[in-house]
Design a protein around this motif. Structure first.
Motif, PDB file in Angstrom:
ATOM      1  N   SER A 174       0.837  -1.208   0.000  1.00  0.00           N
ATOM      2  CA  SER A 174       0.000   0.000   0.000  1.00  0.00           C
ATOM      3  C   SER A 174       0.866   1.251   0.000  1.00  0.00           C
ATOM      4  O   SER A 174       0.556   2.237  -0.684  1.00  0.00           O
ATOM      5  N   LEU A 177       2.406   1.687  -3.609  1.00  0.00           N
ATOM      6  CA  LEU A 177       1.423   2.161  -4.578  1.00  0.00           C
ATOM      7  C   LEU A 177       1.057   3.616  -4.315  1.00  0.00           C
ATOM      8  O   LEU A 177       0.837   4.397  -5.248  1.00  0.00           O
ATOM      9  N   LYS A 182       1.221   4.253  -9.069  1.00  0.00           N
ATOM     10  CA  LYS A 182       1.008   3.298 -10.150  1.00  0.00           C
ATOM     11  C   LYS A 182       1.190   1.882  -9.637  1.00  0.00           C
ATOM     12  O   LYS A 182       1.738   1.664  -8.553  1.00  0.00           O
ATOM     13  N   GLU A 183       0.714   0.940 -10.441  1.00  0.00           N
ATOM     14  CA  GLU A 183       0.758  -0.470 -10.075  1.00  0.00           C
ATOM     15  C   GLU A 183       2.010  -1.146 -10.642  1.00  0.00           C
ATOM     16  O   GLU A 183       2.516  -0.740 -11.683  1.00  0.00           O
ATOM     17  N   PHE A 209       8.071  -2.105 -11.749  1.00  0.00           N
ATOM     18  CA  PHE A 209       7.138  -1.058 -12.167  1.00  0.00           C
ATOM     19  C   PHE A 209       7.598  -0.557 -13.537  1.00  0.00           C
ATOM     20  O   PHE A 209       8.233   0.484 -13.658  1.00  0.00           O
ATOM     21  N   ARG A 315      -6.278  -3.474  -5.760  1.00  0.00           N
ATOM     22  CA  ARG A 315      -4.938  -3.427  -6.338  1.00  0.00           C
ATOM     23  C   ARG A 315      -3.951  -4.224  -5.480  1.00  0.00           C
ATOM     24  O   ARG A 315      -3.099  -4.952  -5.996  1.00  0.00           O
ATOM     25  N   LYS A 318      -4.527  -8.001  -5.731  1.00  0.00           N
ATOM     26  CA  LYS A 318      -4.020  -8.530  -6.999  1.00  0.00           C
ATOM     27  C   LYS A 318      -2.512  -8.772  -6.937  1.00  0.00           C
ATOM     28  O   LYS A 318      -2.010  -9.777  -7.455  1.00  0.00           O
ATOM     29  N   VAL A 319      -1.795  -7.858  -6.308  1.00  0.00           N
ATOM     30  CA  VAL A 319      -0.351  -8.038  -6.152  1.00  0.00           C
ATOM     31  C   VAL A 319      -0.064  -9.258  -5.269  1.00  0.00           C
ATOM     32  O   VAL A 319       0.803 -10.076  -5.580  1.00  0.00           O
ATOM     33  N   PRO A 338      -3.299  -4.638 -15.182  1.00  0.00           N
ATOM     34  CA  PRO A 338      -3.575  -3.307 -14.634  1.00  0.00           C
ATOM     35  C   PRO A 338      -5.056  -3.098 -14.334  1.00  0.00           C
ATOM     36  O   PRO A 338      -5.917  -3.596 -15.035  1.00  0.00           O
ATOM     37  N   THR A 339      -5.312  -2.365 -13.286  1.00  0.00           N
ATOM     38  CA  THR A 339      -6.675  -1.949 -12.932  1.00  0.00           C
ATOM     39  C   THR A 339      -6.807  -0.513 -13.396  1.00  0.00           C
ATOM     40  O   THR A 339      -6.369   0.410 -12.715  1.00  0.00           O
ATOM     41  N   THR A 342      -7.838   2.941 -11.501  1.00  0.00           N
ATOM     42  CA  THR A 342      -7.091   3.390 -10.332  1.00  0.00           C
ATOM     43  C   THR A 342      -5.839   4.161 -10.722  1.00  0.00           C
ATOM     44  O   THR A 342      -5.116   4.639  -9.874  1.00  0.00           O
ATOM     45  N   LEU A 343      -5.594   4.278 -12.034  1.00  0.00           N
ATOM     46  CA  LEU A 343      -4.410   4.988 -12.502  1.00  0.00           C
ATOM     47  C   LEU A 343      -4.807   6.346 -13.060  1.00  0.00           C
ATOM     48  O   LEU A 343      -5.931   6.550 -13.513  1.00  0.00           O
TER      49      LEU A 343
END
Length: 375
Positions: A174, A177, A182-183, A209, A315, A318-319, A338-339, A342-343
């Motif tokens: 957390s 991010l 970014k994811e 990343f 997010r 998912k990681v 990617p979601t 959320t970006l």
């Protein structure tokens, strides 16, 4: 709605901290606490006689609540949260949001359909030191970020149903991010099972990343020292965030390496090492959990999207899912889809182009790509 009526589900390790903060907040009314163990409820009743205590969380549905906070074992999060949402209650869930990404997505969709707030308890997103570190990165104070190293170790507390990664790494994921906005595109993980042969008590995660920026996370229940440290290395400066440190939470080091642009001989090939000052930014520190609890109450009251929304929780899950898959495959890198919503728009376009896809029109709705980024 002036005062938010709240119930807390789970009065074990973390629940009492949540209870204390909601009792102290001026615009929240902690109505009731639910827990299956009577001895925990007896302690809460002794400390806060005006709060109703119940063994079955479903009794909270008839008490006129606006929201609940769930601090139960992760395996129960989806079931309890979905039940509460269906009964018209906004929900804050302690990390991780769920143990499966599809369950997190289901909670997000349910909360949206019911017009309710869904938030995950990423306490470090409300930490003033993390916010300071984020600003240093965003303002370019550290230059181009080369890599980030995170360490979160201690002796215990062992969990019976989740490994050290699912227990500890949500904090650092957390933070990463939130700092970077970014994811990761892929993750690999390796670890060891030492005390109990079916549970990883130490895990090393490696996150990519994009092409250059990388991050490393080390979590362990089996370490003699309590360490909570994040090191950010940039092209201009380096910063260390030490959460265990009482006063100097962040130190910024004016250190770096400069390479000459052109050399004719080996003798001329000499890196220039910079050793400058160490600066400790002033941080007005407030208990992060208090800030988080107040933010949740404000989000419920004002019907606004919280900083650590359900999408943020998704997010992270998912990681973790991808990392668990890698852990089970002895470190094989796993791509992370990617979601998109959320970006920020620029990251979306860049990420879509990097995987050879056209940018879709989302119309404000959540979109998930059925593809894996190239390694």
């Amino acid at each position: 709605m002036n005062t938010v009526n709240i119930g807390v589900i789970g009065a074990g390790y973390w629940g009492p901290n949540l209870i204390r903060n909601f009792v102290d907040l001026p615009k929240t009314n902690l109505v009731a606490v639910a827990d299956m163990k009577q001895e925990r409820l007896d302690r809460i009743a002794q400390m806060y006689p005006s709060i109703k205590t119940v063994n079955d969380y479903r009794e909270l549905f008839n008490l006129g609540l606006d929201a609940v906070v769930i601090a139960t074992p992760p395996a129960t999060h989806y079931m309890i949260a979905s039940d509460c949402l269906r009964h018209g209650l906004s929900v804050m869930v302690e990390k991780p949001l769920t143990l499966r990404a599809e369950d997190s997505e289901a909670l997000i969709e349910l909360a949206d359909r019911m017009g309710l707030t869904l938030m995950v308890g990423n306490t470090f997103e409300y930490n003033a030191a993390v916010e300071t570190l984020r600003k240093l990165i965003a303002d370019g104070e550290l230059g181009e970020i080369y890599y980030i190293n995170a360490v979160r170790t201690n002796l215990g507390l062992f969990q019976p149903n989740v490994n050290a990664m699912w227990d500890l790494a949500p904090h650092d994921i957390s933070i990463l991010l939130y700092l970077l906005g970014k994811e990761p595109t892929s993750v690999s993980a390796q670890g060891g099972k030492h005390v109990f042969k079916h549970i990883h008590d130490v895990v090393f995660m490696h996150l990519k990343f994009g092409d250059s920026l990388q991050a490393h996370i080390h979590v362990s229940w089996l370490d003699p020292n309590k360490t909570r440290k994040i090191t950010v290395v940039g092209s201009k400066k380096m910063a260390v965030y030490d959460d265990v440190e009482n006063l100097e939470k962040i130190r910024v080091y004016d250190k770096g390496v400069d390479v000459p642009p052109y050399t004719d001989t080996f003798a001329e090939f000499q890196c220039s090492y910079r050793y400058g000052d160490i600066v400790t930014p002033h941080i007005q520190f407030v208990e992060p959990l208090k800030v988080e609890c107040e933010h949740f109450a404000d989000s419920v009251r004002n019907k606004t999207t919280p900083r650590s929304s359900g999408q943020v929780g998704l997010r992270i899950v998912k990681v973790l899912e991808a990392a668990q898959q890698s852990l089970d495959a002895d470190g094989t890198p796993i791509g992370i889809t990617p979601t998109l919503d959320t970006l920020n728009p620029e990251n979306v376009v860049n990420l879509m182009h990097s995987v050879g896809l056209q940018t879709p029109a989302t119309n404000g709705k959540s979109r998930h790509l059925n593809t894996v980024p190239r390694q």
